[in-house]
Design a protein around this motif. Structure first.
Motif, mmCIF file in Angstrom:
data_model
loop_
_atom_site.group_PDB
_atom_site.id
_atom_site.type_symbol
_atom_site.label_atom_id
_atom_site.label_comp_id
_atom_site.label_asym_id
_atom_site.label_seq_id
_atom_site.Cartn_x
_atom_site.Cartn_y
_atom_site.Cartn_z
ATOM 1 N N CYS A 237 -5.086 1.134 -1.849
ATOM 2 C CA CYS A 237 -4.178 1.345 -0.713
ATOM 3 C C CYS A 237 -4.921 1.207 0.608
ATOM 4 O O CYS A 237 -4.434 0.554 1.545
ATOM 5 C CB CYS A 237 -3.524 2.719 -0.806
ATOM 6 S SG CYS A 237 -2.402 2.918 -2.204
ATOM 7 N N ALA A 238 -6.095 1.817 0.687
ATOM 8 C CA ALA A 238 -6.879 1.745 1.921
ATOM 9 C C ALA A 238 -7.234 0.294 2.234
ATOM 10 O O ALA A 238 -7.188 -0.140 3.395
ATOM 11 C CB ALA A 238 -8.140 2.593 1.792
ATOM 12 N N GLY A 239 -7.578 -0.474 1.205
ATOM 13 C CA GLY A 239 -7.920 -1.880 1.412
ATOM 14 C C GLY A 239 -6.743 -2.692 1.915
ATOM 15 O O GLY A 239 -6.874 -3.513 2.835
ATOM 16 N N VAL B 180 -6.240 7.850 4.640
ATOM 17 C CA VAL B 180 -6.710 7.885 3.253
ATOM 18 C C VAL B 180 -8.103 8.501 3.198
ATOM 19 O O VAL B 180 -8.393 9.352 2.344
ATOM 20 C CB VAL B 180 -6.735 6.471 2.639
ATOM 21 C CG1 VAL B 180 -7.398 6.504 1.262
ATOM 22 C CG2 VAL B 180 -5.318 5.925 2.518
ATOM 23 N N ALA C 30 0.825 -1.207 0.000
ATOM 24 C CA ALA C 30 0.000 0.000 0.000
ATOM 25 C C ALA C 30 0.860 1.258 0.000
ATOM 26 O O ALA C 30 0.574 2.223 -0.723
ATOM 27 C CB ALA C 30 -0.923 -0.008 1.214
ATOM 28 N N TYR D 103 -3.715 4.232 9.061
ATOM 29 C CA TYR D 103 -3.416 4.379 7.629
ATOM 30 C C TYR D 103 -4.674 4.434 6.758
ATOM 31 O O TYR D 103 -4.820 5.368 5.965
ATOM 32 C CB TYR D 103 -2.472 3.270 7.173
ATOM 33 C CG TYR D 103 -1.065 3.482 7.674
ATOM 34 C CD1 TYR D 103 -0.195 4.352 7.017
ATOM 35 C CD2 TYR D 103 -0.614 2.844 8.824
ATOM 36 C CE1 TYR D 103 1.095 4.557 7.476
ATOM 37 C CE2 TYR D 103 0.678 3.048 9.302
ATOM 38 C CZ TYR D 103 1.529 3.913 8.627
ATOM 39 O OH TYR D 103 2.795 4.131 9.091
ATOM 40 N N PRO D 104 -5.612 3.486 6.865
ATOM 41 C CA PRO D 104 -6.844 3.662 6.082
ATOM 42 C C PRO D 104 -7.624 4.895 6.521
ATOM 43 O O PRO D 104 -8.302 5.528 5.699
ATOM 44 C CB PRO D 104 -7.624 2.365 6.342
ATOM 45 C CG PRO D 104 -7.021 1.764 7.558
ATOM 46 C CD PRO D 104 -5.583 2.180 7.558
ATOM 47 N N TRP E 78 -4.092 -1.528 3.502
ATOM 48 C CA TRP E 78 -3.771 -1.074 4.859
ATOM 49 C C TRP E 78 -4.775 -1.610 5.876
ATOM 50 O O TRP E 78 -4.404 -1.963 6.995
ATOM 51 C CB TRP E 78 -3.710 0.447 4.903
ATOM 52 C CG TRP E 78 -2.349 0.987 4.554
ATOM 53 C CD1 TRP E 78 -1.146 0.434 4.866
ATOM 54 C CD2 TRP E 78 -2.053 2.187 3.848
ATOM 55 N NE1 TRP E 78 -0.112 1.228 4.406
ATOM 56 C CE2 TRP E 78 -0.639 2.317 3.776
ATOM 57 C CE3 TRP E 78 -2.837 3.196 3.272
ATOM 58 C CZ2 TRP E 78 -0.002 3.380 3.153
ATOM 59 C CZ3 TRP E 78 -2.199 4.260 2.645
ATOM 60 C CH2 TRP E 78 -0.794 4.357 2.592
ATOM 61 N N LEU E 79 -6.031 -1.674 5.494
ATOM 62 C CA LEU E 79 -7.048 -2.192 6.403
ATOM 63 C C LEU E 79 -6.809 -3.668 6.694
ATOM 64 O O LEU E 79 -6.863 -4.111 7.852
ATOM 65 C CB LEU E 79 -8.443 -1.985 5.805
ATOM 66 C CG LEU E 79 -9.622 -2.481 6.660
ATOM 67 C CD1 LEU E 79 -9.641 -1.772 8.008
ATOM 68 C CD2 LEU E 79 -10.943 -2.262 5.912
#
Length: 275
Positions: free
Chosen positions: A207-209, A236, A173, A232-233, A211-212
């Motif tokens: 990226c959010a996915g 975003v 990510a 992190y998410p 990081w999640l």
């Protein structure tokens, strides 16, 4: 020339490689004395500077044409102009990396060799993974390999699988997020990446996915680590909600990652001290 090589090594991003070493040492060291052992100090020293010269030197050599269109090279970074010093510095950095095999146990070798292989394969032909969507992102799990090597070197065993997968997703990510400011120059140069394939909005979702999912996996190891990585998410979502330019937010991440890494490291050090 030394000043040029230092700037080429991206000092702002030095802790992207050396930071995972600190985390790996903190969680892999059985005792306080092990925190300052020869392998721990040598791994930190190598991944603080020589490894960055290796990684970014190869990148700049094979991206010389592309970087002519990259505005980041005007101020924050430097353009490679064909100097022979850079290839020499890269080769010396590789040799130093191989030298780590002499002072580390064999359990750490796959992580060290994996870093050198992916670090070269990301930018250099014939693989040049950075020009293949998704593979460019996946291959950047290489950033957690220094931490895995440090953990293995001090503990004598491989790091937990959940930590490796979670860290790999985090690095994927982070790399893809950093590619968003390069979408336009990469498109002009005809380079295909995960970011150019998805576009800015979908790349942010990707990226959010990652990081999640990374936060979930770390949460299975320790809920406190999972909660920490949820920042992190959340960030975003904040960038999107506030319409923050990603090429501006991108330069905040060295500080953000340093703080998160520091908290993780202190958690590991507290374990060692209590033990």
């Amino acid at each position: 020339m030394i000043r040029y090589l230092l700037k080429l090594s991206r000092p702002r991003f030095w802790l992207y490689l050396a930071g995972p070493v600190l985390v790996g040492v903190a969680y892999g060291a059985p005792t306080i004395d092990d925190l300052f052992s020869v392998p721990a100090v040598a791994l930190f020293a190598y991944f603080l500077l020589p490894a960055n010269v290796f990684l970014y030197g190869i990148n700049d050599i094979f991206d010389a044409d592309i970087d002519e269109e990259n505005p980041k090279k005007d101020e924050q970074e430097v353009r490679y102009r064909g100097s022979k010093v850079v290839p020499i510095a890269v080769v010396l950095s590789v040799l130093l990396g191989l030298g780590l095999l002499v002072i580390t146990p064999t359990v750490a070798w796959p992580w060290l060799l994996g870093f050198l292989f992916l670090g070269a394969g990301y930018s250099a032909p014939p693989l040049r993974l950075k020009t293949t969507p998704l593979l460019d992102s996946i291959s950047n799990g290489l950033y957690i390999l220094p931490g895995a090597a440090a953990y293995a070197a001090l503990s004598g065993s491989h790091p937990p699988l959940l930590a490796v997968i979670g860290g790999w997703l985090w690095a994927m990510a982070m790399h893809t997020f950093s590619a968003i400011p390069d979408i336009e120059p990469d498109e002009k140069a005809g380079i295909r990446t995960t970011a150019t394939m998805l576009g800015e909005r979908q790349t942010l979702a990707y990226c959010a996915g990652c990081w999640l999912l990374s936060a979930v996996l770390f949460g299975l190891l320790d809920p406190r680590a999972g909660l920490l990585l949820l920042c992190y998410p959340a960030l975003v979502a904040a960038w999107v909600a506030r319409d923050v330019a990603i090429d501006r937010a991108y330069w905040w991440y060295p500080a953000i990652n340093t703080v998160v890494g520091m908290v993780l490291t202190f958690g590991g050090l507290w374990r060692v001290v209590r033990g």
